[in-house]
Every structure is written in C-alpha cells, then in structure tokens.
Design a protein around this motif. Structure first.
Motif, short mmCIF file in Angstrom:
data_model
loop_
_atom_site.label_atom_id
_atom_site.label_comp_id
_atom_site.label_asym_id
_atom_site.label_seq_id
_atom_site.Cartn_x
_atom_site.Cartn_y
_atom_site.Cartn_z
N TRP A 108 0.84 -1.20 0.00
CA TRP A 108 0.00 0.00 0.00
C TRP A 108 0.88 1.25 0.00
O TRP A 108 0.56 2.24 -0.66
CB TRP A 108 -0.94 0.02 1.20
CG TRP A 108 -2.21 -0.73 1.02
CD1 TRP A 108 -2.65 -1.78 1.78
CD2 TRP A 108 -3.24 -0.50 0.05
NE1 TRP A 108 -3.87 -2.22 1.33
CE2 TRP A 108 -4.25 -1.44 0.27
CE3 TRP A 108 -3.38 0.42 -0.99
CZ2 TRP A 108 -5.41 -1.49 -0.51
CZ3 TRP A 108 -4.53 0.37 -1.77
CH2 TRP A 108 -5.52 -0.58 -1.52
N SER A 109 1.98 1.23 0.74
CA SER A 109 2.85 2.42 0.78
C SER A 109 3.45 2.70 -0.60
O SER A 109 3.65 3.86 -0.96
CB SER A 109 3.94 2.27 1.84
OG SER A 109 4.91 1.34 1.46
N TYR A 112 0.60 4.30 -2.64
CA TYR A 112 0.33 5.68 -2.21
C TYR A 112 1.53 6.61 -2.35
O TYR A 112 1.42 7.80 -2.10
CB TYR A 112 -0.14 5.70 -0.76
CG TYR A 112 -1.58 5.30 -0.58
CD1 TYR A 112 -2.61 5.98 -1.22
CD2 TYR A 112 -1.92 4.25 0.26
CE1 TYR A 112 -3.93 5.62 -1.05
CE2 TYR A 112 -3.25 3.88 0.45
CZ TYR A 112 -4.25 4.57 -0.22
OH TYR A 112 -5.55 4.21 -0.04
N LYS A 116 -1.39 9.40 -5.10
CA LYS A 116 -2.69 9.07 -5.69
C LYS A 116 -2.79 7.55 -5.85
O LYS A 116 -1.78 6.84 -5.89
CB LYS A 116 -2.89 9.77 -7.02
CG LYS A 116 -1.80 9.52 -8.05
CD LYS A 116 -1.96 10.44 -9.25
CE LYS A 116 -0.94 10.19 -10.31
NZ LYS A 116 0.41 10.56 -10.03
N LEU A 117 -4.01 7.07 -5.91
CA LEU A 117 -4.27 5.64 -6.03
C LEU A 117 -5.13 5.42 -7.27
O LEU A 117 -6.27 5.87 -7.33
CB LEU A 117 -4.98 5.11 -4.78
CG LEU A 117 -5.27 3.62 -4.74
CD1 LEU A 117 -3.97 2.82 -4.64
CD2 LEU A 117 -6.18 3.30 -3.55
N ARG A 143 -4.38 -0.78 4.67
CA ARG A 143 -4.53 0.34 3.75
C ARG A 143 -4.65 1.65 4.51
O ARG A 143 -4.02 2.66 4.16
CB ARG A 143 -5.76 0.13 2.87
CG ARG A 143 -6.02 1.28 1.94
CD ARG A 143 -7.25 1.09 1.12
NE ARG A 143 -7.49 2.29 0.35
CZ ARG A 143 -8.55 2.47 -0.39
NH1 ARG A 143 -9.48 1.53 -0.48
NH2 ARG A 143 -8.70 3.59 -1.06
N ARG A 147 -2.10 4.75 4.24
CA ARG A 147 -2.62 6.06 3.80
C ARG A 147 -2.29 7.13 4.84
O ARG A 147 -1.84 8.22 4.48
CB ARG A 147 -4.13 5.96 3.58
CG ARG A 147 -4.71 7.22 3.00
CD ARG A 147 -6.16 7.07 2.60
NE ARG A 147 -6.95 6.58 3.70
CZ ARG A 147 -8.05 5.85 3.57
NH1 ARG A 147 -8.48 5.51 2.38
NH2 ARG A 147 -8.72 5.46 4.62
N ALA A 150 1.33 8.02 4.69
CA ALA A 150 1.64 8.84 3.51
C ALA A 150 1.12 10.27 3.66
O ALA A 150 1.38 11.11 2.80
CB ALA A 150 1.04 8.19 2.27
N LEU A 152 -2.05 11.20 3.62
CA LEU A 152 -3.17 11.43 2.71
C LEU A 152 -4.48 11.44 3.48
O LEU A 152 -4.64 10.73 4.47
CB LEU A 152 -3.20 10.36 1.62
CG LEU A 152 -1.94 10.30 0.76
CD1 LEU A 152 -2.00 9.11 -0.17
CD2 LEU A 152 -1.77 11.59 -0.02
N ALA A 156 -8.28 9.68 -0.53
CA ALA A 156 -7.19 9.21 -1.39
C ALA A 156 -7.36 7.76 -1.76
O ALA A 156 -7.90 6.97 -1.09
CB ALA A 156 -5.85 9.41 -0.71
#
Length: 156
Positions: A108-109, A112, A116-117, A143, A147, A150, A152, A156
């Motif tokens: 996931w990192s 991200y 953006k995903l 996740r 997120r 990151a 976000l 996101a």
C-alpha cells in the motif's frame, strides 16, 4: 564484497524459476509483489521505486547494492511472469499473518507513494492480498495505516 554480492545473486531463483520447477526465494517473491504494485499504473515514478527500495530495506537485512540487484531481478521476473501465484505462494505458505500484513501495508505504501491511487493499483492490491489469504478487515486496516503514513486524507 563482490563474492557476497555474487552469492546473493546466486541465491535468488532465476526469473523463470517457477517455470523451471524452482520456487523463487522469499526475498525475490516479496520484491516481485512490491514491483508489481509499482508497475500497476502507467506512470511508475521514481518516488514509487524509492518506496519499493525502502520496503525491501525494512523487510530484509540487505545492503543498498543487494536491494538494487533484487529490484532489477524482480522487475525482470514480473515482466516474464504469466501469473503471480508463483510469488504469492511461498510467502503465503511460509510467513505468518503479521508478516503478510506487513508486506500488504508496504505494498500500500508503494501504491500511495505518488500521492494518488489508481483503479488498477487498487485492483492489484486486492488481488495480491487475496492470493496471500489476508482477511478483508486486516487488508482495509493495512490500507488505512499506509494512507495515514503517507499523509493522505480519507478520499485518497
């Protein structure tokens, strides 16, 4: 130093190792999963590549050079692979759930890393987590942690 690097490279299964009946090393398998997330969207940026590098450094006690070699091997293996089962299977069989959750969070990192995903990244993550037999709730929490790390927001 050169001998240890050559020993490291020899320890990795060849990119077509699954086809030859040989399972990839756990390091190569993990690297392929991370690289596959990086490759998921059309724009694999330098920031995503750095996220893969950072993730591999967290997962394994490797030198910078060894991580670079591992990423190169993983990119080649990912390009040649017809499916990802050969790479998820060794991890699923040999890693406990906390370790699998850690790699999902690190994947996931990578997704991200560029802020953006994309839909294809989201689908790739779902498919890889499913192949690793990670429960949906744990997948969602990984996740959310990635997120948040990151920086976000919720959308996101």
């Amino acid at each position: 130093m050169l001998k240890s690097l050559m020993d490291f490279i020899d320890g990795l299964a060849p990119a077509d190792g699954a086809a030859a009946g040989r399972a990839p090393s756990l390091q190569l398998a993990a690297a392929v999963l991370l690289v596959e997330v990086m490759r998921a969207d059309a724009d694999h940026s330098l920031v995503e590549r750095r996220a893969v590098h950072r993730a591999l450094t967290e997962l394994f006690p490797l030198s910078e050079t060894q991580v670079d070699v591992l990423i190169t091997q993983a990119e080649s293996a990912a390009r040649m692979a017809t499916d990802l089962f050969a790479f998820t299977s060794p991890i699923d069989e040999r890693w406990d759930m906390p370790a699998k959750l850690r790699i999902v969070e690190l994947m996931w990192s990578v997704a991200y890393a560029d802020g953006k995903l994309s839909d294809i990244e989201r689908h790739t993550m779902w498919r890889l987590a499913d192949l690793l037999h990670v429960p949906q709730g744990a997948y969602v929490h990984a996740r959310m942690r990635a997120r948040a790390a990151a920086g976000l927001g919720e959308d996101a």
